[in-house]
Write a protein that holds these residues in place. Structure first.
Motif, PDB file in Angstrom:
ATOM      1  N   GLY A 151       0.804  -1.214   0.020  1.00 47.01           N
ATOM      2  CA  GLY A 151       0.031   0.058  -0.070  1.00 47.01           C
ATOM      3  C   GLY A 151       0.814   1.167   0.020  1.00 47.01           C
ATOM      4  O   GLY A 151       0.310   2.385  -0.311  1.00 47.01           O
ATOM      5  N   VAL A 226      -7.078  -9.779  -6.645  1.00 41.93           N
ATOM      6  CA  VAL A 226      -7.411  -8.982  -7.413  1.00 41.93           C
ATOM      7  C   VAL A 226      -8.325  -9.531  -8.398  1.00 41.93           C
ATOM      8  O   VAL A 226      -9.220  -8.802  -9.146  1.00 41.93           O
ATOM      9  CB  VAL A 226      -5.956  -8.605  -8.142  1.00 41.93           C
ATOM     10  CG1 VAL A 226      -6.257  -7.756  -9.385  1.00 41.93           C
ATOM     11  CG2 VAL A 226      -4.965  -7.717  -7.371  1.00 41.93           C
ATOM     12  N   LEU A 230     -10.867  -7.577  -5.328  1.00 43.96           N
ATOM     13  CA  LEU A 230     -10.270  -6.874  -4.300  1.00 43.96           C
ATOM     14  C   LEU A 230      -9.303  -5.785  -4.954  1.00 43.96           C
ATOM     15  O   LEU A 230      -8.712  -5.924  -5.995  1.00 43.96           O
ATOM     16  CB  LEU A 230      -9.563  -7.883  -3.342  1.00 43.96           C
ATOM     17  CG  LEU A 230     -10.407  -8.885  -2.699  1.00 43.96           C
ATOM     18  CD1 LEU A 230      -9.652  -9.706  -1.788  1.00 43.96           C
ATOM     19  CD2 LEU A 230     -11.515  -8.273  -1.954  1.00 43.96           C
ATOM     20  N   SER A 231      -9.041  -4.705  -3.836  1.00 43.97           N
ATOM     21  CA  SER A 231      -7.647  -3.926  -4.345  1.00 43.97           C
ATOM     22  C   SER A 231      -6.575  -4.568  -4.175  1.00 43.97           C
ATOM     23  O   SER A 231      -6.396  -5.529  -3.450  1.00 43.97           O
ATOM     24  CB  SER A 231      -8.097  -2.643  -3.417  1.00 43.97           C
ATOM     25  OG  SER A 231      -7.771  -2.874  -2.294  1.00 43.97           O
ATOM     26  N   GLN A 232      -5.553  -4.048  -4.799  1.00 43.82           N
ATOM     27  CA  GLN A 232      -4.107  -4.395  -4.436  1.00 43.82           C
ATOM     28  C   GLN A 232      -3.631  -4.405  -2.940  1.00 43.82           C
ATOM     29  O   GLN A 232      -3.343  -5.404  -2.784  1.00 43.82           O
ATOM     30  CB  GLN A 232      -3.171  -3.623  -5.321  1.00 43.82           C
ATOM     31  CG  GLN A 232      -3.363  -3.887  -6.834  1.00 43.82           C
ATOM     32  CD  GLN A 232      -2.446  -3.087  -7.403  1.00 43.82           C
ATOM     33  OE1 GLN A 232      -1.580  -2.084  -7.089  1.00 43.82           O
ATOM     34  NE2 GLN A 232      -2.279  -2.903  -9.097  1.00 43.82           N
ATOM     35  N   ASP A 233      -4.157  -3.491  -2.372  1.00 49.41           N
ATOM     36  CA  ASP A 233      -3.828  -3.528  -0.845  1.00 49.41           C
ATOM     37  C   ASP A 233      -4.571  -4.715  -0.185  1.00 49.41           C
ATOM     38  O   ASP A 233      -4.092  -5.432   0.773  1.00 49.41           O
ATOM     39  CB  ASP A 233      -4.346  -2.123  -0.220  1.00 49.41           C
ATOM     40  CG  ASP A 233      -3.437  -0.950  -0.693  1.00 49.41           C
ATOM     41  OD1 ASP A 233      -2.573  -1.328  -1.620  1.00 49.41           O
ATOM     42  OD2 ASP A 233      -3.847   0.149  -0.614  1.00 49.41           O
ATOM     43  N   GLN A 234      -5.787  -4.923  -0.507  1.00 47.25           N
ATOM     44  CA  GLN A 234      -6.633  -5.746  -0.250  1.00 47.25           C
ATOM     45  C   GLN A 234      -6.044  -7.218  -0.347  1.00 47.25           C
ATOM     46  O   GLN A 234      -6.089  -8.110   0.614  1.00 47.25           O
ATOM     47  CB  GLN A 234      -8.022  -5.967  -0.602  1.00 47.25           C
ATOM     48  CG  GLN A 234      -8.732  -4.565   0.388  1.00 47.25           C
ATOM     49  CD  GLN A 234     -10.283  -4.350  -0.295  1.00 47.25           C
ATOM     50  OE1 GLN A 234     -10.449  -4.658  -1.441  1.00 47.25           O
ATOM     51  NE2 GLN A 234     -11.040  -3.836   0.384  1.00 47.25           N
ATOM     52  N   SER A 289     -15.698  -8.967   1.373  1.00 50.06           N
ATOM     53  CA  SER A 289     -14.091  -8.939   1.627  1.00 50.06           C
ATOM     54  C   SER A 289     -13.707  -9.071   3.065  1.00 50.06           C
ATOM     55  O   SER A 289     -12.843  -9.724   3.362  1.00 50.06           O
ATOM     56  CB  SER A 289     -13.863  -7.512   1.303  1.00 50.06           C
ATOM     57  OG  SER A 289     -14.419  -6.537   1.927  1.00 50.06           O
TER      58      SER A 289
END
Length: 437
Positions: A151, A226, A230-234, A289
């Motif tokens: 992140g 991804v 999900l986002s890259q951070d998640q 999530s």
């Protein structure tokens, strides 16, 4: 506590920095490759190259360390890894990734052999528990937290790779500053798959299936995250959850396995892994999530703990003089699984979609359950009487961390190291042949 810290602070600090870099790299590499348009199948091949390189490095390491010593081995290998990480910023083809990831596998395996062998030599009976606790907590926490570093940078830029390289380079400082005596040089490890399979088939098959399942999940989880939105951070946080679950569950499961036939524990963990794999599929279909994150933590607490129970089960059965060979053989079985597992996992994702990864994990885990149940029905064993040790598949010196090996070892020479009077004690210097889990 102060005396325990004095024995291990340099190697623990070095390994903590190294694992911080390694954990960030585990999250960064698959996301970078996906961003560059590399297919999931190719990412699986890259992960398989790492498994092949790692298994090769585990068994090349003892001779290299005997030639140059622990400190020089760590320094030279860490420098090579740092350069390899920087070269990854210029990798734009699958072949380049395969080559670089395979080489990092060889070098990291040798480094972990150095670090684990050093800790093994310091873990004598008087302060064994404290040393292992300090070492495991520091390195596990570093491996757990570092993927969250995704992140703080852009995976398409080179800054995160430079951060990994910097962390690995910094790990040289504690080793260069050490004033403690180097452990004895490690001996080679005999691999006897057929002999151990005849003695403890559940352990051999269990270690292999652990590699088949854990290898692709750890390697491809960021891409899975991804791919399900999900986002890259998640997605990187999923690796955090896996390691956090493993850290939380190692000791409760170890306590349980010390009071029962360990095969029941292996079967239970594998069955739980299969069920939680299905839970992950359901949660990802619902887009929940938070539930996905908790499911990954539970999955890690089950699947990432099976290897340690397999080692303890095998060490319950073999003679004390065979413990080092036994752990080396289980490592070989695990490495074989890690080498081919990412190919199967990636192929499943390519054919079915993101959910294919955990369909594959569920089926492979069920296969292990079936095998263990069959073995329990054929051969009855008495409950274990202690001997569990929280070890990762990193090197064959983990044999000397077995409580049974400690009880069977000859008296200490007064410097925190066993007196080298027989084969078992020579083996205590063998680097613990490795994971990541």
């Amino acid at each position: 506590m102060n005396s325990s810290l004095a024995l291990i602070w340099t190697i623990t600090a070095a390994t903590t920095l190294l694992q911080a870099g390694n954990g960030l790299l585990q999250a960064l590499m698959p996301l970078r490759m996906q961003a560059e348009g590399i297919s999931v199948a190719s990412i699986g091949v890259v992960a398989a190259a790492y498994g092949l390189g790692f298994s090769t490095g585990c068994f090349l390491a003892p001779s290299f360390i005997r030639h140059v010593g622990y400190i020089r081995a760590f320094a030279s290998l860490a420098a090579v890894v740092s350069v390899l990480i920087l070269l990854m910023t210029q990798a734009h083809s699958t072949l380049a990734w395969i080559l670089l990831r395979g080489l990092t596998g060889v070098t990291l395996a040798c480094i972990f052999t150095v670090t684990d062998g050093w800790i093994s030599a310091r873990a004598s009976s008087s302060h064994r528990g404290r040393i292992l606790s300090i070492y495991m907590i520091c390195t596990k926490v570093a491996l757990m937290l570092s993927p969250l570093g995704i992140g703080f940078g852009d995976i398409r830029m080179d800054g995160l790779f430079m951060t990994v390289s910097a962390l690995i380079t910094l790990s040289l400082l504690p080793i260069a500053a050490t004033t403690t005596k180097e452990p004895p040089a490690p001996q080679g490890v005999r691999i006897e798959v057929r002999r151990l399979f005849a003695t403890a088939p559940s352990a051999v098959v269990g270690a292999f299936v652990v590699g088949l399942v854990n290898g692709p999940v750890i390697a491809i989880t960021p891409v899975f995250g991804v791919s399900i939105g999900l986002s890259q951070d998640q997605a990187a946080a999923l690796l955090f959850a896996l390691q956090a679950g493993s850290l939380a569950m190692q000791w409760p499961l170890g306590w349980l396995s010390d009071r029962a036939d360990r095969r029941y524990v292996i079967a239970g963990l594998a069955a739980g892994t299969s069920l939680v794999s299905l839970l992950i599929l359901w949660a990802s279909a619902q887009g929940a999530s938070l539930l996905i994150l908790w499911s990954f933590a539970i999955w890690g607490g089950l699947a990432l703990c099976i290897y340690s129970v397999c080692v303890a089960h095998a060490c319950d059965i073999v003679e004390p003089g065979q413990i080092v060979s036994t752990v080396g053989t289980l490592l070989f079985s695990w490495a074989a699984g890690v080498t081919v597992g990412p190919l199967f996992g990636a192929a499943a994702m390519q054919l079915i979609g993101p959910q294919g990864l955990f369909i594959y994990a569920a089926l492979a885990s069920l296969g292990l359950v079936a095998f263990i149940v069959m073995r329990i029905a054929r051969v009855q064993r008495t409950p274990a009487k202690g001997g569990f040790a929280d070890i990762a598949p990193t090197s064959s010196a983990s044999a000397t961390l077995s409580p049974r090996a400690e009880r069977e070892a000859p008296p200490s020479n007064g410097e925190g190291e066993a007196a080298p009077s027989d084969q078992k004690v020579e083996a205590s210097a063998v680097a613990r042949a490795d994971t990541a889990s």
